[in-house]
Scaffold this active site. Structure first.
Site, PDB file in Angstrom:
ATOM      1  N   SER A 147       3.674   2.648 -14.526  1.00  0.00           N
ATOM      2  CA  SER A 147       4.095   1.338 -14.022  1.00  0.00           C
ATOM      3  C   SER A 147       4.775   0.448 -15.062  1.00  0.00           C
ATOM      4  CB  SER A 147       2.876   0.641 -13.406  1.00  0.00           C
ATOM      5  OG  SER A 147       3.242  -0.467 -12.636  1.00  0.00           O
ATOM      6  N   ASP A 198       2.722   5.526  -2.411  1.00  0.00           N
ATOM      7  CA  ASP A 198       3.491   4.535  -3.175  1.00  0.00           C
ATOM      8  C   ASP A 198       4.941   4.594  -2.701  1.00  0.00           C
ATOM      9  OD1 ASP A 198       4.699   2.846  -4.948  1.00  0.00           O
ATOM     10  OD2 ASP A 198       4.101   3.918  -6.760  1.00  0.00           O
ATOM     11  N   HIS A 225      -0.045   3.483  -5.657  1.00  0.00           N
ATOM     12  CA  HIS A 225       0.701   3.291  -6.904  1.00  0.00           C
ATOM     13  C   HIS A 225      -0.128   3.697  -8.125  1.00  0.00           C
ATOM     14  CE1 HIS A 225       3.576   1.700  -9.688  1.00  0.00           C
ATOM     15  NE2 HIS A 225       2.741   0.770 -10.123  1.00  0.00           N
TER      16      HIS A 225
END
Length: 247
Positions: A147, A198, A225
């Site tokens: 991320s 995600d 995610h």
């Protein structure tokens, strides 16, 4: 006679109610997946410390239980997490037990690392990682980047991919900042990990990451995610399979 009939009727209703409760119970989802299911070894000591310099970075480190180190793995983290995430999941301990040296850092402004103006620029973020690697004597490492940490890992990869033994992006940010040709020039062995559920960052990052010429890809089913949190066992299996087969 009426009372006997009523008692039978009540007993039947009670039995039907118990059956319905049982069926509902059987239909409920099971307990969350255990995060330490793969780690059954002895206790592993997780060392902590701060790097030197102006931007002092907090880190957690485990050394391989075996004397010979198979590889060194550095873990970054996403926006809602820090280095403790990888200890809580048992990832650090698992890698130690499998013969790896593993280091997880708190990026500036997260966990136990103070904010730093240095990382407001791309060059500053690359320099920070270079300094952390040098300070911790990390060489030829595998870099794991979920991320938000893509804003650190992607610039580092583009400039220093020859210093990395492997790269594990997990739906990272910052992929749109580079052209397809730049990704094609990176020869580092790469494991692209993402969660099936995600539909934002994973889809966006895959459009660029798939141009890395030496990549494999693993989709973690029923994971979002932060797929390593939702399916830690599947995440650990995929990560270890990648690490164990690196040249």
């Amino acid at each position: 006679m009426v009372q006997k009939f009523m008692s039978r009727y009540q007993a039947a209703l009670l039995g039907l109610g118990l059956l319905l409760v049982f069926l509902l119970y059987m239909g409920l989802p099971g307990p969350p997946e255990q995060t330490s299911r793969l780690w059954r070894g002895p206790n592993v000591t997780v060392l902590t410390g701060l790097t030197r310099g102006n931007s002092r970075i907090f880190y957690r480190e485990v050394l391989p239980i075996q004397q010979a180190c198979r590889a060194e793995v550095v873990f970054l983290h996403g926006k809602a997490f820090n280095s403790h995430t990888w200890e809580q999941l048992g990832t650090l301990q698992l890698l130690s037990e499998r013969g790896y040296r593993a280091v997880a850092i708190d990026l500036p402004g997260f966990g136990n690392s103070a904010p730093s103006e240095e990382v407001s620029t791309e060059a500053g973020r690359v320099e920070l990682l270079e300094r952390v690697f040098q300070d911790l004597q990390v060489q030829n490492t595998v870099l794991v980047s979920p991320s938000l940490s893509g804003s650190y890992a992607l610039p580092f990869l583009m400039q220093n991919h020859h210093q990395l033994r492997g790269f594990v992006p997990i739906a990272p940010t910052y992929t749109r900042n580079y052209a397809q040709e730049q990704f094609r020039a990176v020869k580092t062995p790469t494991l692209i990990l993402y969660g099936e559920l995600d539909h934002t960052l994973a889809r966006e990052s895959l459009q660029q990451l798939r141009h890395l010429p030496n990549h494999s890809m693993v989709k973690l089913r029923d994971a979002g995610h932060a797929c390593y949190l939702h399916k830690p066992e599947a995440f650990h299996l995929a990560l270890l399979a990648f690490l164990d087969h690196l040249p």
